[in-house]
Design a protein around this motif. Sequence first.
Motif, mmCIF file in Angstrom:
data_model
loop_
_atom_site.group_PDB
_atom_site.id
_atom_site.type_symbol
_atom_site.label_atom_id
_atom_site.label_comp_id
_atom_site.label_asym_id
_atom_site.label_seq_id
_atom_site.Cartn_x
_atom_site.Cartn_y
_atom_site.Cartn_z
ATOM 1 N N ARG A 98 0.835 -1.213 0.000
ATOM 2 C CA ARG A 98 0.000 0.000 0.000
ATOM 3 C C ARG A 98 0.859 1.248 0.000
ATOM 4 O O ARG A 98 0.584 2.207 -0.725
ATOM 5 C CB ARG A 98 -0.923 -0.005 1.226
ATOM 6 C CG ARG A 98 -2.111 -0.950 1.113
ATOM 7 C CD ARG A 98 -3.131 -0.677 2.191
ATOM 8 N NE ARG A 98 -2.593 -0.945 3.515
ATOM 9 C CZ ARG A 98 -2.654 -2.133 4.123
ATOM 10 N NH1 ARG A 98 -3.220 -3.158 3.510
ATOM 11 N NH2 ARG A 98 -2.151 -2.305 5.328
ATOM 12 N N GLU A 99 1.923 1.235 0.800
ATOM 13 C CA GLU A 99 2.814 2.398 0.844
ATOM 14 C C GLU A 99 3.514 2.584 -0.493
ATOM 15 O O GLU A 99 3.704 3.721 -0.945
ATOM 16 C CB GLU A 99 3.832 2.219 1.968
ATOM 17 C CG GLU A 99 3.217 2.296 3.362
ATOM 18 C CD GLU A 99 4.216 1.949 4.438
ATOM 19 O OE1 GLU A 99 5.354 1.544 4.092
ATOM 20 O OE2 GLU A 99 3.877 2.090 5.639
ATOM 21 N N SER A 100 3.916 1.463 -1.115
ATOM 22 C CA SER A 100 4.563 1.541 -2.417
ATOM 23 C C SER A 100 3.618 2.129 -3.456
ATOM 24 O O SER A 100 4.019 2.970 -4.267
ATOM 25 C CB SER A 100 5.020 0.146 -2.858
ATOM 26 O OG SER A 100 5.558 0.173 -4.158
ATOM 27 N N TYR A 132 4.012 5.494 -5.535
ATOM 28 C CA TYR A 132 3.869 5.474 -6.994
ATOM 29 C C TYR A 132 2.915 6.572 -7.451
ATOM 30 O O TYR A 132 3.204 7.314 -8.382
ATOM 31 C CB TYR A 132 3.358 4.096 -7.423
ATOM 32 C CG TYR A 132 2.917 4.020 -8.871
ATOM 33 C CD1 TYR A 132 3.843 3.875 -9.893
ATOM 34 C CD2 TYR A 132 1.566 4.103 -9.206
ATOM 35 C CE1 TYR A 132 3.445 3.805 -11.216
ATOM 36 C CE2 TYR A 132 1.151 4.033 -10.531
ATOM 37 C CZ TYR A 132 2.091 3.883 -11.519
ATOM 38 O OH TYR A 132 1.681 3.828 -12.826
ATOM 39 N N ARG A 133 1.774 6.681 -6.754
ATOM 40 C CA ARG A 133 0.798 7.708 -7.123
ATOM 41 C C ARG A 133 1.385 9.108 -6.952
ATOM 42 O O ARG A 133 1.179 9.994 -7.786
ATOM 43 C CB ARG A 133 -0.466 7.562 -6.284
ATOM 44 C CG ARG A 133 -1.339 6.372 -6.684
ATOM 45 C CD ARG A 133 -2.627 6.353 -5.864
ATOM 46 N NE ARG A 133 -3.566 5.390 -6.367
ATOM 47 C CZ ARG A 133 -3.609 4.114 -6.022
ATOM 48 N NH1 ARG A 133 -2.720 3.654 -5.135
ATOM 49 N NH2 ARG A 133 -4.509 3.295 -6.522
ATOM 50 N N ASP A 134 2.121 9.302 -5.850
ATOM 51 C CA ASP A 134 2.725 10.616 -5.606
ATOM 52 C C ASP A 134 3.719 10.970 -6.711
ATOM 53 O O ASP A 134 3.761 12.117 -7.179
ATOM 54 C CB ASP A 134 3.435 10.633 -4.244
ATOM 55 C CG ASP A 134 2.445 10.568 -3.084
ATOM 56 O OD1 ASP A 134 1.252 10.870 -3.312
ATOM 57 O OD2 ASP A 134 2.860 10.198 -1.982
ATOM 58 N N LEU A 135 4.526 9.978 -7.123
ATOM 59 C CA LEU A 135 5.532 10.235 -8.144
ATOM 60 C C LEU A 135 4.901 10.543 -9.500
ATOM 61 O O LEU A 135 5.312 11.481 -10.184
ATOM 62 C CB LEU A 135 6.473 9.032 -8.277
ATOM 63 C CG LEU A 135 7.493 8.841 -7.149
ATOM 64 C CD1 LEU A 135 8.209 7.510 -7.301
ATOM 65 C CD2 LEU A 135 8.504 9.977 -7.139
ATOM 66 N N VAL A 136 3.925 9.732 -9.891
ATOM 67 C CA VAL A 136 3.343 9.944 -11.215
ATOM 68 C C VAL A 136 2.523 11.225 -11.277
ATOM 69 O O VAL A 136 2.357 11.803 -12.357
ATOM 70 C CB VAL A 136 2.485 8.737 -11.671
ATOM 71 C CG1 VAL A 136 3.337 7.492 -11.780
ATOM 72 C CG2 VAL A 136 1.309 8.506 -10.749
ATOM 73 N N ALA A 186 -5.144 7.099 -13.690
ATOM 74 C CA ALA A 186 -4.720 8.221 -14.539
ATOM 75 C C ALA A 186 -4.165 9.318 -13.643
ATOM 76 O O ALA A 186 -4.727 9.594 -12.577
ATOM 77 C CB ALA A 186 -5.907 8.746 -15.355
ATOM 78 N N ASN A 187 -3.052 9.923 -14.060
ATOM 79 C CA ASN A 187 -2.506 11.019 -13.260
ATOM 80 C C ASN A 187 -3.132 12.353 -13.682
ATOM 81 O O ASN A 187 -3.914 12.437 -14.631
ATOM 82 C CB ASN A 187 -0.976 11.066 -13.350
ATOM 83 C CG ASN A 187 -0.488 11.497 -14.730
ATOM 84 O OD1 ASN A 187 -1.227 11.466 -15.710
ATOM 85 N ND2 ASN A 187 0.770 11.901 -14.812
#
Length: 476
Positions: free
Chosen positions: A144-146, A150-154, A172-173
Amino acid sequence: MAVDKQCKNLYRSPSPAQCMEHYGCIYENNHLITLLVDPADGSITDANRAACEFYGYPLRIFRKLHITDLQADQTSGMVKFIEHGMPGGEHGRNRVFMDKHLLAGGQLIDVEIHTGMMSMLGKSCIYTVIHDISERVRSEQRLRESEERYRDLVELCPEAILVYSGGMILFANKQSEKMFGKKKKEMIGQRIEAFFSEEYLKSAKYKKLMAWGSTAKERFRIEQRLIRYDNRIFDVEISGVPIIYEEEKALQLVLRDITESKKEVERAVKLQNHRHTVVFPLEDKAVLEKLYIPARTLSGDFFIFHKIDEERVIGMIGDVTGKGITAALNISALRVLFADCLEVTVDPLQAIKELNQKAMVHLGEDYIAGCCFQLDFGAGVLKAAGAGINEFIYVPKDQESQCLTVRGAPLGMFGNSEFEEITVPFSSGDRFCFYSDGMELLFGTQELSRSYEYLTDKVAEASLQDDCTWLNLSIK
């Protein structure tokens, strides 16, 4: 009769004592953590060896504890155990639930509890099997943290990013909203074709990749022209890579809008093509035939002719490192540098030396292979110097062709490079053929001296590995 008695003894039902002995053997030696709990008050009536080792309590202490003493959340107490773990229904249906327990040493453990009713010596009890799932819970938390990272980075990525599986958009970002013209929540669960007209998704490779969805096994990169529902046109570079998203196989797609850069390339191609429509400066002295075919949109090959006077022409054929816009810019820079050199000298060898020094200063790690030549029609001689393009062909009239060598490293590679120059006398009817290394990949030396028609036909049938340039000068 003795045999019948023996058979009856063999199949006789076991006694209660034998049953208890058999149960005790299975219960005590079971590797599963097992407790017996009194359903009336939650007291622990028994614990097997695995339970004692796991929780760190000896059996005599265990038998003084309640099930609530193991629970990390003391406030819920017996209520939670009865609500989640008490077997229910007419047949005492088994239950499964998760909880947090404390070991004797105070360590907090995530557990999965399986419960069922059983009767022991005429008394009902809850048979409780406990599994340590701490590592599984930690793994799920890391996942979940990963995914959150991932969401934060994209979200910070300047390109549109989608996660695509089974023909549907799963993620979708923010940047994708700009390309798709919709909010992210409107995109999730939809197909890409819902936003871009399907009739314009013409690429067979594109359709195949999108159809694969979750089964593509390799990275890929394609270019596709997309027309949005509002008729806005996008030239898009799509990069895809297989990933696991929320425990499912999927594709991560990065969509980069290359509409403007494509326009820049088209303008560069027009400029490049215009520069290569030149004729030989002294048309009354020689006839120029040229074959110029880029392996991609923009070529790294070039050729230049400059009229010195009414009897002399200096020229150069070359190949810069790299492709695309970078190559086109380097060619433009070289043309400027070549023009500067001609202010100093019109001798091929000296021009090559001057260019080498200028390339060291202005072109960095981008090298240029070239061959510089001068035709002096008054004296009837050709001088040529090589720098990475180290051979050309001389075809005397009505004679066999000769492959001539001019040694020298590519321009900009070494500051102290040595270059070689040769002089070749010529007369009416002779020919000279200059060519880039792309032609050498397709043809043998003897073929390179053949006619323009022969080479053109053969190139048309070939799969180009590099840009191809061929110049044929026929002396009048």
